[in-house]
Scaffold this motif. Structure first.
Motif, short mmCIF file in Angstrom:
data_model
loop_
_atom_site.label_atom_id
_atom_site.label_comp_id
_atom_site.label_asym_id
_atom_site.label_seq_id
_atom_site.Cartn_x
_atom_site.Cartn_y
_atom_site.Cartn_z
N GLU A 129 0.82 -1.21 0.00
CA GLU A 129 0.00 0.00 0.00
C GLU A 129 0.85 1.26 0.00
N SER A 130 0.40 2.22 -0.79
CA SER A 130 1.01 3.53 -0.77
C SER A 130 -0.02 4.53 -0.24
N CYS A 131 -0.91 5.01 -1.07
CA CYS A 131 -1.83 6.07 -0.65
C CYS A 131 -2.80 5.65 0.45
N THR A 132 -3.03 4.36 0.62
CA THR A 132 -3.93 3.90 1.68
C THR A 132 -3.20 3.70 3.00
N GLY A 133 -1.90 3.75 3.00
CA GLY A 133 -1.12 3.74 4.24
C GLY A 133 -1.39 2.58 5.19
N GLY A 134 -1.77 1.43 4.68
CA GLY A 134 -2.01 0.27 5.54
C GLY A 134 -3.47 0.02 5.87
N LEU A 135 -4.38 0.78 5.29
CA LEU A 135 -5.80 0.61 5.62
C LEU A 135 -6.37 -0.72 5.16
N ALA A 169 -4.57 -16.27 10.23
CA ALA A 169 -4.51 -17.47 9.42
C ALA A 169 -4.49 -17.15 7.92
N ALA A 170 -4.77 -15.90 7.58
CA ALA A 170 -4.86 -15.53 6.17
C ALA A 170 -3.91 -14.41 5.76
N LEU A 171 -3.61 -13.48 6.64
CA LEU A 171 -2.76 -12.34 6.27
C LEU A 171 -1.34 -12.57 6.76
N ASP A 172 -0.42 -12.65 5.81
CA ASP A 172 0.99 -12.83 6.17
C ASP A 172 1.61 -11.51 6.58
N ARG A 173 1.43 -10.48 5.75
CA ARG A 173 2.02 -9.18 6.06
C ARG A 173 1.47 -8.10 5.14
N GLY A 174 1.73 -6.87 5.57
CA GLY A 174 1.39 -5.70 4.78
C GLY A 174 2.61 -4.80 4.65
N PHE A 175 2.81 -4.30 3.45
CA PHE A 175 3.91 -3.38 3.18
C PHE A 175 3.32 -1.99 2.96
N VAL A 176 3.79 -1.01 3.71
CA VAL A 176 3.41 0.37 3.46
C VAL A 176 4.63 1.03 2.84
N THR A 177 4.53 1.29 1.55
CA THR A 177 5.67 1.81 0.79
C THR A 177 5.26 3.14 0.17
N TYR A 178 5.32 4.15 0.98
CA TYR A 178 4.86 5.47 0.57
C TYR A 178 5.85 6.15 -0.38
#
Length: 176
Positions: free
Chosen positions: A42-48, A61-70
């Motif tokens: 995510e960029s403009c959503t900032g992790g939403l 059990a479903a989400l491994d990770r989130g990347f916030v790459t602004y």
């Protein structure tokens, strides 16, 4: 001393509208049933998008990770977005969104990912890339899909929330 909870009563149940909650719940359930892990870039959503998924009990059990790459640097370092793509097309482009989605899978245990990059506003827009322009890409067993949305200058929060909705719809599509 007790925690002051004034002003947070509206968030007792969730931070997201019901339609986003239902979609996130469906995605978490489907990914869990199919044994597929998810990643967000995510960029403009900032992790939403990751926040919407993690609001669902059992999402681990479903989400491994989130990347916030602004920043562009973060996109290159964390997701291997090619500098050439950023120079040729810019951060807000189909090429960058696709590279972000591919990088999220490559840099995680996920088989399915979604990427979002856009101009949420109120500033930062141009004639070519106006406020409200958002590019999405999602990858999964069915391949890669791209979507370009032009939400218009509806306000920063509205662009970001609308982007969460589209991103979740695309994740659901890749899980179908």
């Amino acid at each position: 001393m007790p925690l002051v909870r004034a002003g947070f009563a509206a968030y007792e149940k969730t931070m997201f509208p019901e339609d986003i909650q239902r979609l996130a719940q469906q995605i978490v359930a489907t990914a869990g049933q199919r044994g597929l892990m998810l990643a967000t870039a995510e960029s403009c959503t900032g992790g939403l998008v990751a926040a919407a998924l993690t609001a669902i009990p059992g999402s681990s059990a479903a989400l491994d990770r989130g990347f916030v790459t602004y920043s562009n640097e973060a996109k290159m370092q964390m997701l291997d977005v090619p500098e050439a793509a950023l120079l040729a097309h810019g951060a807000v482009s189909q090429a960058t969104a696709r590279a972000m989605a591919a990088g999220a899978v490559a840099r995680s245990r996920a088989a399915v990912s979604v990427a979002i990059t856009g101009v949420a506003g109120p500033g930062g827009g141009s004639d070519d890339k106006p406020v409200g322009l958002v590019h999405f890409a999602a990858t999964g067993p069915g391949g890669v899909i791209h979507r370009e949305m032009r939400f218009g200058d509806i306000g920063r929060d509205a662009v970001r929330l609308a982007s969460v909705q589209v991103a979740l719809e695309m994740l659901a599509d890749r899980l179908a």
